[in-house]
Design an enzyme around this catalytic site. Structure first.
Site, PDB file in Angstrom:
ATOM      1  N   CYS A  97       0.876  -0.824  -0.105  1.00  0.00           N
ATOM      2  CA  CYS A  97      -0.162  -0.238  -0.131  1.00  0.00           C
ATOM      3  C   CYS A  97       0.951   1.592  -0.161  1.00  0.00           C
ATOM      4  O   CYS A  97      -0.010   2.836  -0.216  1.00  0.00           O
ATOM      5  CB  CYS A  97      -1.319   0.295   1.023  1.00  0.00           C
ATOM      6  SG  CYS A  97      -2.339  -1.296   1.257  1.00  0.00           S
ATOM      7  N   GLU A 118       2.696   2.960   2.228  1.00  0.00           N
ATOM      8  CA  GLU A 118       2.458   3.970   3.680  1.00  0.00           C
ATOM      9  C   GLU A 118       4.045   3.423   4.732  1.00  0.00           C
ATOM     10  O   GLU A 118       4.278   4.074   5.466  1.00  0.00           O
ATOM     11  CB  GLU A 118       1.323   3.570   4.355  1.00  0.00           C
ATOM     12  CG  GLU A 118       2.189   2.500   5.217  1.00  0.00           C
ATOM     13  CD  GLU A 118       1.314   0.579   4.671  1.00  0.00           C
ATOM     14  OE1 GLU A 118       0.686   0.334   5.244  1.00  0.00           O
ATOM     15  OE2 GLU A 118       1.218   1.219   3.306  1.00  0.00           O
TER      16      GLU A 118
END
Length: 563
Positions: free
Chosen positions: A347, A349
């Site tokens: 993702c 992050e």
């Protein structure tokens, strides 16, 4: 503890994703899950390192969705499993098994993985030395109709591998195939008779089995790629195709599906085919893709360099058309790091070293509103929870080494939009508030202080990183709050949720009249469409709510920069 599901999807997502089967055969309820997670996490260190009342406070706050450890903690913690971490980075070695064995193992245990396909990373691989011919055998198997077109007879000249009914057995089958290609090629027969049939209960990891069909298709697809590469170095897209075949085959217990991130540098060979590799939705759907940029890239753009400009134009075209690729700024990611070869998780992050896992947890800002003292307590408890989680068992010694060295954690946030509304701010106004900025600073400082102090008490290195901003997509649906630091997507929307085709929960959705259809990309998978009304409408005045299409890109980017 009586759970009040305020989210239109919370109970569904919990039952599909996090509720484990108990020893008596019944399914966990939320209070059972919370008790298991708290006990499992606090048991990772000696009792002397647990504060008086800490277990009780964690139970209360997780039970009320004020604290939400990342999904893997909710699923695994307290089960004596070695698969506590959501995401990983899969590195490379001289043999392809060094990469594919690790990747398949983490995907089969429900984790995600990021990988770089830079020439500097994949150049260590020895290319296939000969073609391979996999054959498949299953004299008696109740799923035989699924893969009868692949079955044949073992060759007297080739080896026969009877695939054990285990994750390790599947991984070893793949590694035997890649080893054979590197060692000169030949024939190999995979006997899948022992692989449990589709729908069987998986007692260790949980969920239900997929049967041998996906394994057979994966081995056949990987063999095709290996045979195409005989006698020449692998390209980035060759190896991405291998990894996609692995990921497409993996349905971990029927409840978790593969998540991957593939990255390639802006000045690498093959960058333009990489940027366009997902222009057909049927290709590489198991991975996110991002182009790695750095200070040299931006300097080249400013100088009018033709290659840099062409890359940026292709990336922008892909973003507008497909939403991909993304850009990852390695110059910024490297700040504060001691290692190299960083890669983002699926993702995006958090950046990790090869074979390193992420260790994330979130504070639900929507639960606290303008209660800064309570929020700071939650941050402190989550930081301590995550530091303890770095002691969780891992299988791979390469992973153990990097975890012990970095102790990387990421205390994150969810319910950001509701937090702003509780202070009287619309989403687009939060970034202009000095008060909100100061509060975020207090919370960040508390995460650093709490984790560093706890690490010192435990006699381990201080975490190399302490915070992150994660999407929190599945976890945030439990309390029904906005994910990460995003705005409300829409006041009213349709949420589509994947289920294994044999999941008994499908009957409930059929009875409720929800539309159910086959997944276009994943076999034996159903997609349920659930009409939803965002629960934020029950808590705040309409004028405080801005959904995504009411915000400018500048508002969104400014908010990200602010956080």
């Amino acid at each position: 503890m009586n759970t009040v599901w305020t989210s239109p999807l919370g109970k569904t997502v919990y039952e599909r994703t996090y509720s484990r089967r108990k020893p008596d055969g019944s399914q966990e309820e939320w209070h059972d899950t919370v008790a298991r997670v708290v006990h499992g996490n606090t048991s990772l260190v000696a009792d002397e390192f647990i504060e008086p009342g800490e277990r009780e406070r964690l139970t209360e706050l997780i039970g009320s969705f004020a604290l939400l450890p990342a999904g893997r903690h909710l699923w695994v913690t307290g089960t004596n499993s070695a698969y506590t971490f959501n995401c990983h980075v899969t590195g490379w070695g001289p043999r392809l098994r060094d990469h594919v064995g690790f990747l398949m193992s983490v995907l089969m245990t429900g984790g995600g993985s990021g990988s770089t396909y830079q020439n500097s990373a994949i150049g260590v691989l020895q290319p296939p030395a000969g073609t391979v011919e996999p054959r498949f055998l299953a004299p008696i198997h109740e799923d035989q109709a699924e893969f009868s077109h692949r079955l044949g007879h073992p060759s007297p000249a080739g080896a026969v591998y009877r695939v054990p009914d285990s994750r390790e057995g599947w991984v070893e089958a793949l590694c035997k195939l890649t080893d054979l290609a590197e060692d000169g090629g030949g024939e190999i027969t995979f006997d899948v008779s022992d692989v449990r049939p589709r729908g069987s209960i998986i007692h260790g990891f949980g969920g239900t089995a997929s049967g041998p069909g996906p394994l057979i298709e994966m081995l056949a697809n990987v063999a095709d790629v290996l045979n195409r590469c005989v006698g020449r170095p692998y390209t980035s897209l060759d190896l991405m195709e291998v990894d996609h075949a692995i990921a497409a085959a993996v349905i971990a217990g029927g409840v978790r599906r593969s998540a991957r991130m593939a990255v390639l540098g802006w000045n690498s060979d093959g960058i333009f085919p990489f940027v366009s590799c997902k222009s057909d939705p049927a290709d590489h759907w198991t991975t996110n893709i991002s182009v790695v940029v750095d200070d040299d890239f931006f300097a080249a753009l400013d100088a009018g360099d033709s290659h840099a400009r062409a890359v940026m134009e292709e990336v922008a075209t892909g973003m507008v058309t497909n939403g991909e690729p993304g850009l990852v700024n390695m110059a910024l990611a490297q700040v504060g790091e001691t290692g190299t070869d960083l890669v983002p998780n699926p993702c995006g992050e958090i950046f990790l070293e090869p074979f390193e896992p992420c260790c994330l947890g979130h504070v639900n800002l929507a639960h606290y509103g303008n209660d800064l003292r309570g929020t700071a307590e939650a941050v402190r408890l989550m930081a301590r929870f995550l530091v303890r989680a770095t002691f969780a068992a891992v299988d791979d010694p390469r992973q153990r080494e990097v975890v012990d060295r970095n102790r990387r954690i990421g205390v994150g946030l969810t319910g950001f939009t509701e937090w702003g509304a509780a202070h009287g701010y619309r989403y687009s106004q939060i970034a202009d508030s000095e008060i909100m900025g100061s509060k975020l600073g207090v919370l960040r400082d508390e995460a650093v202080r709490a984790s560093d102090q706890y690490a010192a008490a435990l006699g381990i290195p201080a975490p190399i990183k302490h915070t992150c901003v994660a999407p929190t997509g599945t976890v945030s649906t439990l309390p029904g709050v906005t994910s990460g630091i995003q705005s409300v997507f829409s006041r009213y929307f349709i949420r589509r949720v994947r289920f294994a085709a044999d999941d008994p929960l499908l009957e409930e959705h059929a009875a409720a009249g929800h539309h159910i259809e086959d997944d276009l990309h994943a076999a034996h998978t159903k997609v349920v469409s659930i009409p939803c009304r965002d629960s934020i409408l029950d808590r705040f005045d309409e004028h405080l709510i801005q959904q995504a299409d009411e915000l400018s890109p500048a508002d969104m980017i400014r908010t990200q920069v602010f956080v």
